[in-house]
Structures are given as C-alpha cells and as structure tokens.
Design an enzyme around this catalytic site. Structure first.
Site, PDB file in Angstrom:
ATOM      1  N   CYS A  74      25.211  41.296  35.309  1.00  0.00           N
ATOM      2  CA  CYS A  74      24.712  42.420  35.844  1.00  0.00           C
ATOM      3  C   CYS A  74      25.946  43.054  36.226  1.00  0.00           C
ATOM      4  CB  CYS A  74      23.820  42.144  36.904  1.00  0.00           C
ATOM      5  SG  CYS A  74      23.080  43.397  37.556  1.00  0.00           S
ATOM      6  N   CYS A 117      25.646  42.353  44.256  1.00  0.00           N
ATOM      7  CA  CYS A 117      25.055  41.777  45.289  1.00  0.00           C
ATOM      8  C   CYS A 117      25.485  40.550  45.757  1.00  0.00           C
ATOM      9  CB  CYS A 117      23.154  41.888  44.806  1.00  0.00           C
ATOM     10  SG  CYS A 117      22.875  43.269  44.183  1.00  0.00           S
ATOM     11  N   CYS A 144      23.841  36.862  44.686  1.00  0.00           N
ATOM     12  CA  CYS A 144      22.978  36.765  43.294  1.00  0.00           C
ATOM     13  C   CYS A 144      24.084  35.945  42.149  1.00  0.00           C
ATOM     14  CB  CYS A 144      22.610  37.995  42.597  1.00  0.00           C
ATOM     15  SG  CYS A 144      21.637  38.008  41.215  1.00  0.00           S
ATOM     16  N   CYS A 161       5.557  38.510  36.539  1.00  0.00           N
ATOM     17  CA  CYS A 161       6.511  39.312  36.939  1.00  0.00           C
ATOM     18  C   CYS A 161       7.718  39.200  36.170  1.00  0.00           C
ATOM     19  CB  CYS A 161       6.955  39.139  38.296  1.00  0.00           C
ATOM     20  SG  CYS A 161       5.562  39.098  39.683  1.00  0.00           S
ATOM     21  N   CYS A 214       4.062  42.952  37.019  1.00  0.00           N
ATOM     22  CA  CYS A 214       5.038  43.486  37.839  1.00  0.00           C
ATOM     23  C   CYS A 214       6.373  43.485  37.290  1.00  0.00           C
ATOM     24  CB  CYS A 214       4.984  42.728  39.022  1.00  0.00           C
ATOM     25  SG  CYS A 214       6.306  43.036  40.136  1.00  0.00           S
ATOM     26  N   CYS A 227       6.150  46.816  45.331  1.00  0.00           N
ATOM     27  CA  CYS A 227       6.524  45.567  45.891  1.00  0.00           C
ATOM     28  C   CYS A 227       7.937  45.559  46.396  1.00  0.00           C
ATOM     29  CB  CYS A 227       6.653  44.457  44.888  1.00  0.00           C
ATOM     30  SG  CYS A 227       6.978  42.580  45.274  1.00  0.00           S
ATOM     31  N   ARG A 264       4.703  37.926  50.975  1.00  0.00           N
ATOM     32  CA  ARG A 264       4.978  36.857  50.091  1.00  0.00           C
ATOM     33  C   ARG A 264       6.073  36.083  50.423  1.00  0.00           C
ATOM     34  NH1 ARG A 264       6.328  38.192  44.790  1.00  0.00           N
ATOM     35  NH2 ARG A 264       4.648  36.819  44.191  1.00  0.00           N
TER      36      ARG A 264
HETATM   37  N1  SAM Z   1      18.326  43.401  39.084  1.00  0.00           N
HETATM   38  C1  SAM Z   1      16.954  43.688  39.823  1.00  0.00           C
HETATM   39  C2  SAM Z   1      17.206  44.305  41.399  1.00  0.00           C
HETATM   40  O1  SAM Z   1      18.007  43.560  41.796  1.00  0.00           O
HETATM   41  O2  SAM Z   1      16.223  45.048  41.527  1.00  0.00           O
HETATM   42  C3  SAM Z   1      15.845  42.844  39.728  1.00  0.00           C
HETATM   43  C4  SAM Z   1      16.177  41.309  39.784  1.00  0.00           C
HETATM   44  S1  SAM Z   1      16.783  40.603  41.304  1.00  0.00           S
HETATM   45  C5  SAM Z   1      17.186  39.039  40.806  1.00  0.00           C
HETATM   46  C6  SAM Z   1      15.065  40.292  42.276  1.00  0.00           C
HETATM   47  C7  SAM Z   1      15.219  40.020  43.874  1.00  0.00           C
HETATM   48  O3  SAM Z   1      15.571  38.540  43.917  1.00  0.00           O
HETATM   49  C8  SAM Z   1      16.515  40.644  44.310  1.00  0.00           C
HETATM   50  O4  SAM Z   1      16.091  41.760  44.857  1.00  0.00           O
HETATM   51  C9  SAM Z   1      16.671  39.650  45.629  1.00  0.00           C
HETATM   52  O5  SAM Z   1      16.112  40.004  46.922  1.00  0.00           O
HETATM   53  C10 SAM Z   1      16.074  38.387  45.280  1.00  0.00           C
HETATM   54  N2  SAM Z   1      17.037  37.385  45.262  1.00  0.00           N
HETATM   55  C11 SAM Z   1      18.071  37.337  43.920  1.00  0.00           C
HETATM   56  N3  SAM Z   1      18.883  36.242  44.306  1.00  0.00           N
HETATM   57  C12 SAM Z   1      18.367  35.600  45.381  1.00  0.00           C
HETATM   58  C13 SAM Z   1      19.061  34.423  46.000  1.00  0.00           C
HETATM   59  N4  SAM Z   1      20.127  33.621  45.800  1.00  0.00           N
HETATM   60  N5  SAM Z   1      18.205  34.066  47.135  1.00  0.00           N
HETATM   61  C14 SAM Z   1      17.190  34.651  47.468  1.00  0.00           C
HETATM   62  N6  SAM Z   1      16.859  35.916  47.027  1.00  0.00           N
HETATM   63  C15 SAM Z   1      17.416  36.417  45.790  1.00  0.00           C
HETATM   64 FE1  SF4 Z   2      21.978  42.371  39.473  1.00  0.00          FE
HETATM   65 FE2  SF4 Z   2      21.341  40.194  40.799  1.00  0.00          FE
HETATM   66 FE3  SF4 Z   2      21.847  42.645  42.146  1.00  0.00          FE
HETATM   67 FE4  SF4 Z   2      19.549  42.534  40.653  1.00  0.00          FE
HETATM   68  S1  SF4 Z   2      20.098  41.077  42.551  1.00  0.00           S
HETATM   69  S2  SF4 Z   2      20.833  44.143  40.576  1.00  0.00           S
HETATM   70  S3  SF4 Z   2      20.345  41.030  39.008  1.00  0.00           S
HETATM   71  S4  SF4 Z   2      23.254  41.275  40.963  1.00  0.00           S
END
Ligand code: SAM
Ligand code: SF4
Length: 331
Positions: free
Chosen positions: A65, A69, A72, A109, A140, A200, A272
């Site tokens: 990606c 973030c 992530c 989802c 979702c 959501c 949730r």
């Molecule tokens: N890429 C998309 C986005 O960020 O909108 C969707 C997938 S993203 C992986 C979904 C959500 O999972 C993120 O918005 C974040 O809040 C949560 N998330 C991802 N990694 C995480 C982690 N290591 N611990 C807790 N929550 C996490």
């Molecule tokens: Fe990409 Fe992870 Fe951020 Fe979602 S949470 S936008 S998958 S870096």
C-alpha cells in the site's frame, strides 16, 4: 442537558454540534462505576444487551500500500515482511463468504490495501458485493478513499456498509499518517453517506495519542451530520516492522472508558470491539461488552494479524451468555 451543549459548529455542516470536547470529557471523567452504569443503561435502552453482532473480514488485496499509516503492516513504507498480492478473484471471495456464513457471521467485510480503488478494479469489487449479498449476508468494504462516483457505483451494486476509519483526533492525525489528511478521510465519509451507504468509522487506541485525542475522535464521529451506524474501536496490534511496533498498549481501564463513551455519544450505533482482542483478557472483553460493545470480528486472522479464533470466542460468548445477533435483528 450535557449531550445538548451546542457551543461549536460542525465542520462543513450547518448543524449545531451535538457534542463538545468538554461535555464528552465530563462523562469520561466520571467515576468508573457511574460511567459504566450510564453506558450500560443506554445500551439496554437501544439493544438487547446479551447479543453481539458477528462480522468476518477478508483481505482481498494484501500489502504494497502506498499510504504510510504508522500502525500498518501493509504499508510499502514499512519492512514488515508482508508480501504484496494481487486482488482476489470474485469467485474465491464468494466461496470464503459462504464459509463465513456457515460459521455464524451476518456481515462479510472485504479489505484492500489501497490508497483508493483503480477504475480497472471496480467491476471485480461490484461482482464481489453482489455475490456476497446474494448469499444473504450484509456487505462491507474498505478500499481507502472513494470519489462520489465510486461510492455511487458500489451503492448501486447493493453495498450495505463502507468502512473508513478516522483513526484518531484531527490534531494527532499527522503523527499517524502523512500521505493523506484528516479532511480527506471526512470527505470520503461524506461521499459514502451521500450515496446512501451506511457508514462504519472508528479508530485505534495505543498510537501514542492522549486521552483528549481519543475523546476528540469520538466527538468528530458523533458530530457527523449522521453518526456512523458502526463504530470500530481497535486496540493497536503492534506489527513487526511498522513505525509503531514498539508502542505501549493502552491502559485497559482507559480502553473500557472509551467504549462506554462511544456507547453514550452514539447510542444507536453498533460499537465494535475490533483489532487487538487477542491481547485482551476475557475479563477486559466482558467489561467492554457491559460498557456497550456489541460487535466483533470472528475467525483466527484479521488482515495480516491474529484474532482470537472460533474456539476461544465460542467459549467466551458461552460463558457470558451472549448470543449472536441475527440479520433481522441487525436491521
Ligand atoms: N486501506 C484501507 C484504509 O485504510 O482505509 C482499508 C484497510 S485498513 C487495513 C482497515 C483498518 O484497520 C484501518 O483503518 C485501521 O484502523 C485498522 N488497522 C490496521 N492495522 C492495524 C493494527 N496494526 N492495529 C489496529 N488496527 C489496525
Ligand atoms: Fe494502506 Fe494500511 Fe493505511 Fe489501509 S491502513 S491505507 S492498508 S497503509
């Protein structure tokens, strides 16, 4: 009344704000028993307190990606060892959804590690939404940012929910992600709402934010023209190789307070209890359910991380006398 303090204007809306940071903070600071009693009373007023909605999440496109973030494992900016995959085939996704339904899920989802979907991928997503829906499951998806046209395309396919988390407060957001802004998150939420899809949206605790950042995040969500129907509260799963791999976990009592506050500020929404349950004790999860959490992800994986798995969850729900919500009850 506390909830009706209307001191500020909601950003981008003519509606008076329903919540201020100070009115929310007053509730948060109540003695723990008073806060929990209030939240549980609100929960009982609007929901069966012994029912939990079960969702299942499938990663339909893993890793690589372009967003950064900090939490992530799927960000290309992190050396997390997660290999990037191509988008799954709709037929394979629908088959997984069928198994999830057999396992008791009522919402399926789909998550993709994208900044936003490319036009060439839209037809496959539409096919997945239609296929999952035809099984009698709620759908979702979470694909990153959406334009108004994309939101409409997925609405026309019959999509029930779009997930797009704001993650934290506007103030702390630049510490979490720099490749997009908090306002861009809100823009996508507005497109989703405008297209008639249910929202959501929630956030993560344990990113290094303050209590005020957590409360401000809930104020932003509760003050949206229509609050999200579904509010995921994640506890950070510190992913190896990510910028936040060494972050300290939030205090469990402070975590439960935020669940209670979310219940009080958005009494009609499903709150949730999402990422991080593997690291929570059964007792902590039980307190979260008492405080108003009424939805979880089932299954032993959550994107690229571990989730408690069916046996541990079946045992927990059974010992707490909690039963799964049916689709009719979710309406
Ligand atoms: N890429 C998309 C986005 O960020 O909108 C969707 C997938 S993203 C992986 C979904 C959500 O999972 C993120 O918005 C974040 O809040 C949560 N998330 C991802 N990694 C995480 C982690 N290591 N611990 C807790 N929550 C996490
Ligand atoms: Fe990409 Fe992870 Fe951020 Fe979602 S949470 S936008 S998958 S870096």
């Amino acid at each position: 009344m506390l909830e009706r303090e209307a001191a500020v204007q909601v950003k981008g809306s003519r509606m008076p704000a329903r919540w201020t940071p100070s009115s929310a903070r007053q509730l948060y600071d109540l003695p723990f028993n008073d806060l929990l009693f209030k939240a549980h009373t609100a929960h009982r007023t609007h929901f069966n307190p012994n029912q939990v909605q079960l969702s299942k999440l499938l990663n339909i496109k893993t890793g690589g990606c372009p967003e950064d973030c900090g939490y992530c494992s799927q960000s290309a900016h992190h050396a997390s060892g997660v290999k990037a995959s191509k988008l799954m085939e709709p037929q394979a996704v629908i088959e997984e959804a069928r198994k999830a339904k057999e396992g008791g899920a009522t919402r399926y989802c789909l998550g993709a590690a994208w900044r936003s979907p490319k036009p060439r991928d839209e037809a496959a997503i539409v096919a997945m939404v239609k296929g999952v829906k035809s099984l009698g499951l709620e759908t979702c998806i979470t694909l990153g940012m959406l334009s108004q046209e994309q939101a409409q395309t997925f609405a026309d396919a019959g999509l029930d929910y779009y997930n797009h988390n704001i993650d934290t407060s506007e103030r702390f957001y630049p510490e979490v992600a720099t490749t997009r802004t908090f306002d861009e998150r809100l823009e996508t939420l507005a497109h989703v709402r405008e297209a008639g899809i249910k929202v959501c949206s929630g956030g993560i605790l344990g990113l290094g934010e303050t209590v005020d950042d957590r409360i401000d995040m809930l104020v932003t969500l509760a003050n949206l023209p229509t609050p999200p129907e579904s509010v995921p509260i994640n506890m950070l799963i510190p992913m190896p190789g990510s910028r936040l791999e060494k972050a300290s976990p939030p205090d469990p009592i402070a975590f439960v307070r935020i669940i209670a506050l979310a219940r009080l500020m958005m009494p009609l929404s499903h709150v949730r209890l999402t990422a991080g349950r593997t690291a929570m004790s059964d007792e902590m999860q039980a307190l979260c359910f008492f405080a108003g959490a009424n939805s979880i992800f089932i299954g032993d994986t959550l994107l690229t991380a571990a989730n408690p798995g069916d046996d541990r969850d079946a045992s927990l729900l059974n010992r707490l006398g909690l039963i799964p919500e049916t689709l009719e009850q979710a309406e």
